[in-house]
Motif scaffolding. Structure first.
Motif, mmCIF file in Angstrom:
data_model
loop_
_atom_site.group_PDB
_atom_site.id
_atom_site.type_symbol
_atom_site.label_atom_id
_atom_site.label_comp_id
_atom_site.label_asym_id
_atom_site.label_seq_id
_atom_site.Cartn_x
_atom_site.Cartn_y
_atom_site.Cartn_z
ATOM 1 N N ALA A 145 0.844 -1.199 0.000
ATOM 2 C CA ALA A 145 0.000 0.000 0.000
ATOM 3 C C ALA A 145 0.875 1.243 0.000
ATOM 4 N N GLU A 146 0.282 2.344 -0.409
ATOM 5 C CA GLU A 146 0.950 3.637 -0.263
ATOM 6 C C GLU A 146 0.797 4.075 1.191
ATOM 7 N N LEU A 147 1.884 4.482 1.823
ATOM 8 C CA LEU A 147 1.840 4.955 3.207
ATOM 9 C C LEU A 147 2.102 6.456 3.243
ATOM 10 N N ILE A 148 1.220 7.180 3.911
ATOM 11 C CA ILE A 148 1.393 8.619 4.097
ATOM 12 C C ILE A 148 1.337 8.915 5.591
ATOM 13 N N PHE A 149 2.401 9.497 6.108
ATOM 14 C CA PHE A 149 2.473 9.880 7.516
ATOM 15 C C PHE A 149 2.356 11.399 7.601
ATOM 16 N N VAL A 150 1.417 11.865 8.407
ATOM 17 C CA VAL A 150 1.145 13.301 8.483
ATOM 18 C C VAL A 150 1.546 13.822 9.859
ATOM 19 N N ASP A 151 2.571 14.645 9.875
ATOM 20 C CA ASP A 151 3.124 15.195 11.109
ATOM 21 C C ASP A 151 2.361 16.455 11.516
ATOM 22 N N GLY A 152 1.948 16.489 12.772
ATOM 23 C CA GLY A 152 1.228 17.649 13.283
ATOM 24 C C GLY A 152 2.119 18.643 13.996
ATOM 25 N N GLY A 153 3.428 18.628 13.673
ATOM 26 C CA GLY A 153 4.353 19.584 14.284
ATOM 27 C C GLY A 153 5.189 18.985 15.395
ATOM 28 N N SER A 154 5.578 17.729 15.244
ATOM 29 C CA SER A 154 6.353 17.038 16.277
ATOM 30 C C SER A 154 7.674 17.750 16.556
ATOM 31 N N ILE A 155 8.111 17.664 17.816
ATOM 32 C CA ILE A 155 9.396 18.259 18.190
ATOM 33 C C ILE A 155 10.435 17.172 18.490
ATOM 34 N N ASP A 156 10.050 15.902 18.314
ATOM 35 C CA ASP A 156 11.018 14.815 18.456
ATOM 36 C C ASP A 156 11.423 14.353 17.055
ATOM 37 N N LYS A 157 11.892 13.129 16.926
ATOM 38 C CA LYS A 157 12.364 12.633 15.631
ATOM 39 C C LYS A 157 11.326 11.751 14.929
ATOM 40 N N SER A 158 10.059 11.973 15.240
ATOM 41 C CA SER A 158 8.987 11.190 14.617
ATOM 42 C C SER A 158 9.026 11.273 13.098
ATOM 43 N N ALA A 159 9.186 12.485 12.579
ATOM 44 C CA ALA A 159 9.149 12.679 11.129
ATOM 45 C C ALA A 159 10.266 11.909 10.435
ATOM 46 N N GLU A 160 11.436 11.870 11.059
ATOM 47 C CA GLU A 160 12.555 11.127 10.478
ATOM 48 C C GLU A 160 12.235 9.640 10.407
ATOM 49 N N CYS A 161 11.627 9.112 11.462
ATOM 50 C CA CYS A 161 11.242 7.695 11.470
ATOM 51 C C CYS A 161 10.207 7.415 10.389
ATOM 52 N N ALA A 162 9.202 8.271 10.298
ATOM 53 C CA ALA A 162 8.094 8.039 9.375
ATOM 54 C C ALA A 162 8.547 8.033 7.921
ATOM 55 N N LYS A 163 9.487 8.886 7.576
ATOM 56 C CA LYS A 163 9.930 8.990 6.188
ATOM 57 C C LYS A 163 10.656 7.740 5.706
ATOM 58 N N ARG A 164 11.052 6.881 6.632
ATOM 59 C CA ARG A 164 11.692 5.624 6.235
ATOM 60 C C ARG A 164 10.686 4.658 5.610
ATOM 61 N N TYR A 165 9.410 4.842 5.941
ATOM 62 C CA TYR A 165 8.398 3.881 5.512
ATOM 63 C C TYR A 165 7.521 4.380 4.374
ATOM 64 N N GLY A 166 7.411 5.687 4.224
ATOM 65 C CA GLY A 166 6.515 6.195 3.196
ATOM 66 C C GLY A 166 6.634 7.695 3.050
ATOM 67 N N CYS A 167 5.649 8.271 2.411
ATOM 68 C CA CYS A 167 5.624 9.709 2.169
ATOM 69 C C CYS A 167 5.325 10.449 3.471
ATOM 70 N N GLY A 168 6.032 11.537 3.694
ATOM 71 C CA GLY A 168 5.779 12.358 4.868
ATOM 72 C C GLY A 168 5.285 13.731 4.462
ATOM 73 N N CYS A 169 4.345 14.276 5.216
ATOM 74 C CA CYS A 169 3.882 15.635 4.960
ATOM 75 C C CYS A 169 3.518 16.277 6.292
ATOM 76 N N TYR A 170 3.229 17.562 6.251
ATOM 77 C CA TYR A 170 2.971 18.312 7.470
ATOM 78 C C TYR A 170 1.596 18.964 7.419
ATOM 79 N N SER A 171 1.042 19.166 8.601
ATOM 80 C CA SER A 171 -0.253 19.817 8.732
ATOM 81 C C SER A 171 -0.307 20.482 10.092
ATOM 82 N N LYS A 172 -1.210 21.414 10.253
ATOM 83 C CA LYS A 172 -1.459 21.936 11.587
ATOM 84 C C LYS A 172 -1.944 20.791 12.470
ATOM 85 N N LYS A 173 -1.589 20.848 13.748
ATOM 86 C CA LYS A 173 -1.938 19.773 14.672
ATOM 87 C C LYS A 173 -3.455 19.627 14.796
ATOM 88 N N GLY A 174 -3.884 18.390 14.886
ATOM 89 C CA GLY A 174 -5.310 18.064 14.987
ATOM 90 C C GLY A 174 -5.573 16.855 14.117
#
Length: 224
Positions: free
Chosen positions: A29-58
């Motif tokens: 499947a296509e994997l999309i991880f949507v970061d709500g403004g994390s201040i840890d290394k979540s985004a780095e982890c997520a990009k290993r598995y699929g597409c990463g993008c950003y959005s306002k938190k919520g």
């Protein structure tokens, strides 16, 4: 094709723990991880598995953002602390393509031993099968065209999953598939099974009594 959309905020630990499962899913499947403004290394982890993008938190805002860039004709929404097998992906595709449903969810399995967890998940699965009202940690899926017709998730403070699934069942037939979605027990571990279950029951009761969602959200935040 299915697009799996995972909203997250400061979920470095759980995203790294589920690396093997996410890598396996990325082949089906296509994997999309949507970061709500994390201040840890979540985004780095997520990009290993699929597409990463950003959005306002919520969560609803993040899920809608992921859906807006998805390539799949089927959308599956998962929490960061849930995981499914590639077989479940195939089951969802078959259900949609056979015309049996326009959307639905999977059967929840809390990833911990204990009779109390079996009771909690059993009650939740039975409730979903009877009412066709689904929660986000049950792996909600929907045809992309139906998602767009409904207008996506309402961008409300809480209970967007319940509101959306109520709208979904008005559009067409929905289903609870037998395949499991495994959910981390961390929320019950944090506050205790009894207290957490009672708080969830209170949150649901207040919602059905039309209590202001902003105030209900304060109770939910206490569980995080």
């Amino acid at each position: 094709m299915i697009t799996i959309i995972v909203p997250f905020y400061n979920e470095e630990k759980i995203l790294c723990e589920n690396s093997i499962q996410f890598h396996a899913l990325s082949r089906h499947a296509e994997l999309i991880f949507v970061d709500g403004g994390s201040i840890d290394k979540s985004a780095e982890c997520a990009k290993r598995y699929g597409c990463g993008c950003y959005s306002k938190k919520g969560r609803p805002r993040q899920m809608n953002k992921g859906a807006s860039i998805a390539k799949g004709d089927i959308l599956l929404f998962m929490h960061a602390d849930t995981i499914i097998s590639p077989k479940a992906v195939s089951s969802i595709e078959n259900c949609i393509k056979d015309g049996r449903c326009v959307g639905g969810c999977l059967r929840q399995r809390i990833d911990a031993p204990g009779k109390i967890y079996r009771f909690i998940e059993g009650f939740g699965n039975a409730r979903a099968a009877i009412t066709k009202v689904f929660y986000g940690d049950q792996g909600m899926f929907v045809r992309r065209d139906i998602f767009l017709r409904i207008g996506g998730f309402p961008e409300v403070p809480i209970m967007e999953d319940v509101i959306f699934s109520k709208q979904l069942k008005r559009v067409g037939k929905t289903a609870v598939l037998p395949d499991r979605i495994f959910t981390s027990p961390r929320r019950w571990d944090k506050k205790g099974v009894v207290k957490t279950s009672l708080l969830y029951s209170l949150i649901n009761a207040l919602f059905w009594l039309r209590f202001p969602l902003e105030k209900i959200k304060l109770l939910y935040d206490d569980l995080r």
